[in-house]
Design an enzyme around this catalytic site. Structure first.
Site, short mmCIF file in Angstrom:
data_model
loop_
_atom_site.label_atom_id
_atom_site.label_comp_id
_atom_site.label_asym_id
_atom_site.label_seq_id
_atom_site.Cartn_x
_atom_site.Cartn_y
_atom_site.Cartn_z
N PRO A 1 55.57 59.02 50.31
CA PRO A 1 56.37 59.72 49.31
C PRO A 1 55.52 60.26 48.18
O PRO A 1 54.57 59.61 47.73
CB PRO A 1 57.33 58.63 48.81
CG PRO A 1 57.38 57.62 49.90
CD PRO A 1 56.02 57.63 50.52
N GLU A 2 55.85 61.46 47.72
CA GLU A 2 55.11 62.05 46.60
C GLU A 2 55.82 61.70 45.29
O GLU A 2 56.90 61.10 45.28
CB GLU A 2 54.97 63.55 46.83
CG GLU A 2 54.33 63.83 48.18
CD GLU A 2 53.64 65.18 48.31
OE1 GLU A 2 53.26 65.77 47.28
OE2 GLU A 2 53.46 65.64 49.45
N LYS B 1 52.73 57.66 41.93
CA LYS B 1 53.34 57.00 43.09
C LYS B 1 53.60 55.52 42.84
O LYS B 1 53.95 54.79 43.78
CB LYS B 1 52.43 57.19 44.31
CG LYS B 1 52.26 58.66 44.69
CD LYS B 1 51.41 58.82 45.93
CE LYS B 1 51.22 60.28 46.29
NZ LYS B 1 50.42 60.48 47.51
N ARG C 1 42.99 63.47 55.56
CA ARG C 1 44.26 64.19 55.54
C ARG C 1 44.03 65.65 55.92
O ARG C 1 42.94 66.17 55.73
CB ARG C 1 44.91 64.13 54.14
CG ARG C 1 45.15 62.73 53.62
CD ARG C 1 46.18 61.97 54.44
NE ARG C 1 47.49 62.58 54.39
CZ ARG C 1 48.38 62.36 53.43
NH1 ARG C 1 48.08 61.56 52.41
NH2 ARG C 1 49.57 62.93 53.47
#
Length: 286
Positions: free
Chosen positions: A2-3, A52, A268
């Site tokens: 989740p951002e 976060k 990523r």
């Protein structure tokens, strides 16, 4: 993972459901049982996100620090006629009974799969916050702190934006979309950016993420590039939202038509348009 907008949205839901009321705190799974016993019956005074990281504040300056990680979920349910039994591996459960001073029924929040769930002091909470970069969704954020790191670094801006010690809350989607919107190649060294460009990026990011808090999804395309404006099919992806480059490898750029590219960086995937985000070449001589 989740951002940041997801955590801010979650903090708002938790405040609405529990703030100002005593809560029953338990750990059906058992891994948080000792700490839950210390908190059971305390008033939940607030919930806030920093990037976060999520912090629940209970009476006597006690904080529950939560980091959802890749698979964590914190499900909040309100307006319940009765409290249901927990389902699955619930690390932390908060319950506000209907008798807790509100007329809107009971509320339950169940935390599952988080990589961090720990009871901490204010000093520890402050240390976690101090190690994080500025959060674009917080009114007290100072983008100059991030610029101080970016302007001195030869690392790619695509890596710097994902470093939570530089900017708190950016994930892979906002990273890719922000760089596209400002025509910055993800491998461009941070120190080659101009301060004015960074300020524009920061302000844009704050607006995009605030909209994410409001809607619960990430939308980054400008009005002229929406499905309705372009006569195209809406994006279909488990992340939702309309985007320019994220997870659109090989598809035509919505602006110039070139195929979107992808490449790995620090574990990523990067996504960018080779025409709209040209490779940076320094004008320095010698």
């Amino acid at each position: 993972m989740p951002e940041g907008h997801t955590l801010h949205r979650l903090a708002g839901h938790l405040r609405e459901a529990f703030a100002g009321a005593p809560v029953r705190v338990s750990s059906p799974q058992g891994r948080f049982a000792d700490s839950a016993a210390l908190l059971d019956g305390a008033v939940l005074e607030g919930a806030e996100a920093w990037g976060k990281q999520l912090f629940l504040e209970l009476a006597d300056e006690r904080f529950v620090h939560v980091h959802l990680g890749l698979i964590g979920r914190f499900d909040v349910h309100t307006g319940l006629a009765q409290v249901p039994d927990p389902v699955g591996q619930v690390r932390l459960r908060l319950v506000r009974d209907e008798a807790g001073g509100r007329a809107d029924g009971a509320a339950v929040a169940d935390l599952r799969g988080a990589i961090t769930c720990e009871l901490v002091t204010r000093e520890r909470r402050d240390a976690v916050v101090a190690a994080a970069g500025p959060d674009p969704l917080r009114a007290d954020a100072d983008p100059r702190r991030a610029w101080a790191r970016i302007s001195r670094s030869s690392a790619p801006i695509g890596a710097l934006l994902m470093d939570q010690g530089v900017v708190a809350g950016i994930g892979n989607v906002y990273r890719a979309e922000l760089l596209f919107r400002h025509r910055v190649h993800p491998l461009r060294p941070g120190r080659t950016l101009r301060s004015g460009r960074w300020q524009e990026m920061w302000e844009d990011l704050a607006v995009l993420m605030a909209e994410g808090v409001r809607t619960g999804r990430i939308d980054t395309v400008r009005p002229e590039h929406t499905p309705e404006a372009m006569g195209r099919e809406p994006r279909r992806d488990d992340h939702g939202g309309e985007v320019y480059v994220y997870r659109r490898t090989g598809q035509p750029c919505l602006v110039c038509g070139r195929a979107i590219r992808t490449e790995g960086l620090v574990g990523r995937n990067l996504f960018w348009c080779p025409r709209c985000q040209p490779t940076f070449r320094s004008r320095a001589v010698g």
